[in-house]
Design an enzyme around this catalytic site. Structure first.
Site, PDB file in Angstrom:
ATOM      1  N   ARG A  41       3.407   6.777  12.780  1.00  0.00           N
ATOM      2  CA  ARG A  41       2.615   7.156  12.130  1.00  0.00           C
ATOM      3  C   ARG A  41       2.190   8.684  12.869  1.00  0.00           C
ATOM      4  O   ARG A  41       1.962   9.685  12.030  1.00  0.00           O
ATOM      5  CB  ARG A  41       0.718   6.040  12.967  1.00  0.00           C
ATOM      6  CG  ARG A  41      -0.294   7.726  12.493  1.00  0.00           C
ATOM      7  CD  ARG A  41      -1.405   6.971  12.588  1.00  0.00           C
ATOM      8  NE  ARG A  41      -2.124   7.239  14.688  1.00  0.00           N
ATOM      9  CZ  ARG A  41      -1.873   7.063  15.442  1.00  0.00           C
ATOM     10  NH1 ARG A  41      -1.483   5.754  14.966  1.00  0.00           N
ATOM     11  NH2 ARG A  41      -1.876   7.543  16.938  1.00  0.00           N
ATOM     12  N   ASP A  98      -4.451  25.660  -2.655  1.00  0.00           N
ATOM     13  CA  ASP A  98      -4.111  24.580  -3.747  1.00  0.00           C
ATOM     14  C   ASP A  98      -3.165  25.205  -4.218  1.00  0.00           C
ATOM     15  O   ASP A  98      -3.211  25.988  -5.235  1.00  0.00           O
ATOM     16  CB  ASP A  98      -4.888  23.684  -4.237  1.00  0.00           C
ATOM     17  CG  ASP A  98      -4.353  22.852  -4.424  1.00  0.00           C
ATOM     18  OD1 ASP A  98      -3.578  22.587  -4.728  1.00  0.00           O
ATOM     19  OD2 ASP A  98      -5.342  21.754  -4.969  1.00  0.00           O
TER      20      ASP A  98
END
Length: 401
Positions: free
Chosen positions: A65, A191
């Site tokens: 992780r 974005d």
């Protein structure tokens, strides 16, 4: 912080020769395997890694992780492609957006967002972070005076930008927006999914954060879900990395490998996407069934001058409205055959959709509601003759009487 002596997060420009975009896409973070000589980055499915002593991980890897060698290769490559310092990979584009908002915003803060934004991003602001006390104001980001009026000095922490926007393909001046929000101590996040780092590098234009849905053009083959964040400030990068690890929305090694594979051919694919989109936009402008064409590559498009200044080319997305209204738009979507009726975008295959009923249904009734007669195209890399023929037939059947 990325450092040349850190095997987990190598610097984005210190570990290989060559600075051309295509070269970086193929080689950045992707040195031949030291043990076997394999030229393709291995997929490391291990969830944990042996430690040489208590608290002494081997090669800085301890638990997947927190870090995985396949993901590290992707993150290094993405940082290089965006001319950034720190790259972070996520399980989806929205997971990447969420990480940025969690890192930058606190209850009581304010954000400015596009009045024409991806429905999922709007949903995150309106239905998740608004309940956490983060306020937001939608404005047309191509109107700098409207942006200036929306900014609240002392409270606006983030200006969230899409350029081109989804689905109306509006264009915003990244450098000008950066100056505006920096003047009040805020950050600019862009974005960059539609443009890709091949066509536009927001960090070089003054943005603080570049965000991607790697599901789209970076992956490029409609076979993976992923997201990414790239920044230039190492301190901001470490804050984002803490959120990435703490919340755990990371891609698996195979997903990271798929995006890394897609990035290798991004440049050549985008060249074809852009060329095909220009042909499609020209067809739509001439067709009597079409009312308005949204494509920044058209000289008459309001965003064309800024797009020509800050982009290498104008992308593979085109949207348009029909003179016959919503029913005609839905019917055109139904009639195409090479253009596949499906959500998403950026894959090698061409897609067609009705945003009002599909990707942007979540903004219905909001200030971001999209026109009911709008059709969005993700123009793929098929033969342009086949694409033109397919769309022409669908439009010819629904000309306004």
């Amino acid at each position: 912080m990325a450092r040349a002596d850190d095997p987990q997060h190598p610097a984005a420009s210190d570990t290989w020769a060559g600075n051309g975009f295509e070269t970086l896409a193929i080689h950045a973070g992707q040195e031949p395997d030291a043990v076997t000589g394999a030229v393709v980055v291995p997929i490391h499915p291990s969830s944990t890694f042996v430690q040489d002593a208590v608290g002494v991980p081997r090669g800085a890897y301890e638990y997947a992780r927190s870090a995985n060698p396949t993901r590290t290769a992707l993150e290094t490559c993405l940082a290089a492609l965006e001319a950034g310092t720190v790259g972070l990979a996520f399980a989806s584009g929205l997971a990447a957006v969420d990480a940025v908002l969690r890192t930058v915003c606190r209850p009581g803060d304010h954000a400015v967002i596009p009045s024409d934004a991806y429905g999922g991003t709007y949903r995150l602001f309106a239905r998740v972070f608004a309940e956490w006390g983060v306020e937001y104001t939608p404005v047309p980001l191509d109107d700098l005076e409207a942006v200036r009026a929306a900014i609240r000095p002392g409270h606006t922490r983030l200006l969230w930008c899409e350029t081109p926007t989804n689905p109306l393909l509006s264009i915003s001046d990244i450098a000008a927006l950066a100056d505006l929000v920096h003047s009040v101590g805020g950050l600019l996040a862009v974005d960059n999914t539609f443009a890709t780092p091949y066509l536009q590098q927001p960090l070089t234009l003054g943005a603080d954060v570049s965000v991607h849905s790697t599901t789209k053009y970076l992956g490029g083959h409609s076979d993976v879900i992923g997201g990414a964040v790239v920044v230039s400030d190492p301190g901001l990068g470490e804050r984002l990395r803490f959120i990435q690890n703490a919340t755990g929305a990371v891609p698996g090694p195979f997903d990271a490998w798929l995006v890394l594979r897609g990035a290798k051919t991004l440049a050549v694919r985008m060249d074809r996407h852009c060329a095909n989109a220009r042909h499609i936009a020209d067809l739509l402008v001439r067709h009597p069934a079409v009312a308005v064409v949204h494509y920044p590559g058209l000289p008459g498009n309001p965003g064309h001058p800024v797009a020509a200044k800050q982009m290498r080319d104008f992308g593979g997305m085109v949207s348009f409205t029909l003179r016959g209204g919503q029913d005609a738009a839905v019917e055109v979507c139904r009639r195409t055959r090479v253009f596949t009726l499906a959500e998403s975008l950026g894959g090698v295959e061409s897609l067609i959709e009705h945003p009002g009923r599909m990707t942007h249904a979540s903004v219905a009734g909001s200030p971001l509601e999209v026109p009911a007669d709008l059709v969005r195209l993700s123009v793929g890399i098929e033969s342009i003759d086949d694409l033109v023929d397919d769309l022409t037939k669908a439009l010819d059947d629904h000309q306004d009487p």
